[in-house]
Write a protein that holds these residues in place. Structure first.
Motif, PDB file in Angstrom:
ATOM      1  N   GLY A 143      45.937  45.251  39.944  1.00  0.00           N
ATOM      2  CA  GLY A 143      46.231  44.798  41.288  1.00  0.00           C
ATOM      3  C   GLY A 143      47.363  45.577  41.932  1.00  0.00           C
ATOM      4  O   GLY A 143      47.841  46.586  41.383  1.00  0.00           O
ATOM      5  N   PRO A 144      47.804  45.137  43.105  1.00  0.00           N
ATOM      6  CA  PRO A 144      48.848  45.844  43.858  1.00  0.00           C
ATOM      7  C   PRO A 144      50.095  46.109  43.018  1.00  0.00           C
ATOM      8  O   PRO A 144      50.548  45.255  42.264  1.00  0.00           O
TER       9      PRO A 144
ATOM     10  N   ALA B 150      42.890  34.089  29.969  1.00  0.00           N
ATOM     11  CA  ALA B 150      42.561  35.011  31.060  1.00  0.00           C
ATOM     12  C   ALA B 150      42.993  34.434  32.396  1.00  0.00           C
ATOM     13  O   ALA B 150      43.554  35.146  33.245  1.00  0.00           O
ATOM     14  N   LEU B 151      42.762  33.144  32.599  1.00  0.00           N
ATOM     15  CA  LEU B 151      43.166  32.503  33.851  1.00  0.00           C
ATOM     16  C   LEU B 151      44.689  32.528  34.005  1.00  0.00           C
ATOM     17  O   LEU B 151      45.209  32.753  35.105  1.00  0.00           O
TER      18      LEU B 151
ATOM     19  N   PHE C 209      48.437  37.466  39.973  1.00  0.00           N
ATOM     20  CA  PHE C 209      47.873  37.368  41.313  1.00  0.00           C
ATOM     21  C   PHE C 209      48.017  35.981  41.946  1.00  0.00           C
ATOM     22  O   PHE C 209      47.597  35.788  43.082  1.00  0.00           O
ATOM     23  N   GLY C 210      48.557  35.021  41.208  1.00  0.00           N
ATOM     24  CA  GLY C 210      48.621  33.659  41.714  1.00  0.00           C
ATOM     25  C   GLY C 210      49.670  33.472  42.797  1.00  0.00           C
ATOM     26  O   GLY C 210      50.658  34.202  42.863  1.00  0.00           O
TER      27      GLY C 210
ATOM     28  N   VAL D 154      44.626  31.167  42.439  1.00  0.00           N
ATOM     29  CA  VAL D 154      44.394  32.476  41.832  1.00  0.00           C
ATOM     30  C   VAL D 154      43.135  33.072  42.447  1.00  0.00           C
ATOM     31  O   VAL D 154      42.016  32.744  42.055  1.00  0.00           O
ATOM     32  N   ALA D 155      43.323  33.942  43.434  1.00  0.00           N
ATOM     33  CA  ALA D 155      42.185  34.603  44.087  1.00  0.00           C
ATOM     34  C   ALA D 155      41.831  35.847  43.282  1.00  0.00           C
ATOM     35  O   ALA D 155      42.190  36.969  43.637  1.00  0.00           O
TER      36      ALA D 155
END
Length: 225
Positions: free
Chosen positions: A74-75, A154-155, A162-163, A172-173
């Motif tokens: 991610g970013p 994993a979640l 990312f949450g 969490v998208a």
């Protein structure tokens, strides 16, 4: 290009203003739509990429055609840096899982930056070490954890990266399909869906489109162990 995002990244934060300005002149901007593949497993690798916005999945395909996800990036994260140290073909494919914007840097230009600012090498090695640690943890999970435990872990990892706060928990998208989430934990879609349904029934999570809301973080952590 969002220069501020790049400036805050650990890889570039140690550069002085002159070196950073010279570096950004060498960057190329890449925009990808969801599902677009940046490179394929086996392609030659001559540059690394820094994620400005969006998400990238790194995956491999087995000889029988089955796919597995090595990582979701991610970013603020970079990928493709391994080819800087090992000129072998790409070991994974890189595909956008959402609208994604990247900054690409050819290895020959990065080497010039490293010669001027050796601290960049240390940041690259740290990035590789983090990737290796995640890989080792994933391998251990495949051996020692059941599918619900792997799904919970994993979640939690996706939530940590990312949450963002929601009214009743952590949103969490992750942008992943059910099949991609199953590939990430190394299980069938059916068994992953069964684990998710169990978590929903227990009131630990709520499922949304390409997202999950974690309602009971502590219970999920206990299940991941």
């Amino acid at each position: 290009m969002d220069i501020d995002v790049l400036r805050r990244a650990p890889l570039f934060a140690s550069l002085d203003d002159q070196a950073f300005a010279a570096l950004t002149e060498e960057l190329t901007e890449v925009d990808l739509s969801r599902g677009s593949t940046l490179f394929h497993e086996g392609d030659p690798g001559d540059q690394l990429y820094f994620i400005i916005s969006g998400k990238i999945k790194l995956g491999r395909t087995a000889p029988d055609g089955r796919e597995s996800l090595v990582a979701i990036m991610g970013p603020g994260e970079l990928f493709g840096e391994m080819a800087l140290f090992d000129p072998s073909p790409r070991s994974t494919s890189a595909t956008a899982v959402s609208e994604t914007r990247l900054a690409g840097l050819k290895h020959e230009n990065l080497k010039k930056v490293i010669e001027r600012s050796p601290d960049v090498s240390a940041q690259l090695l740290q990035a590789l070490a983090r990737r290796l640690r995640r890989t080792n943890e994933s391998l251990a999970d495949l051996v020692f954890s059941d599918v619900p435990g792997r799904v919970a872990k994993a979640l939690l990892d996706l939530a940590d990266r990312f949450g963002r706060p929601a009214t009743d928990g952590i949103l969490v998208a992750h942008e992943l399909t059910q099949e991609e989430l199953a590939q990430l934990v190394g299980a069938s879609r059916e068994t992953v869906n069964k684990a998710l349904a169990e978590f929903v029934q227990r009131g630990w999570i709520r499922l949304e489109a390409r997202a999950v809301v974690i309602l009971d973080l502590q219970r999920l952590k206990q299940r991941s162990r």
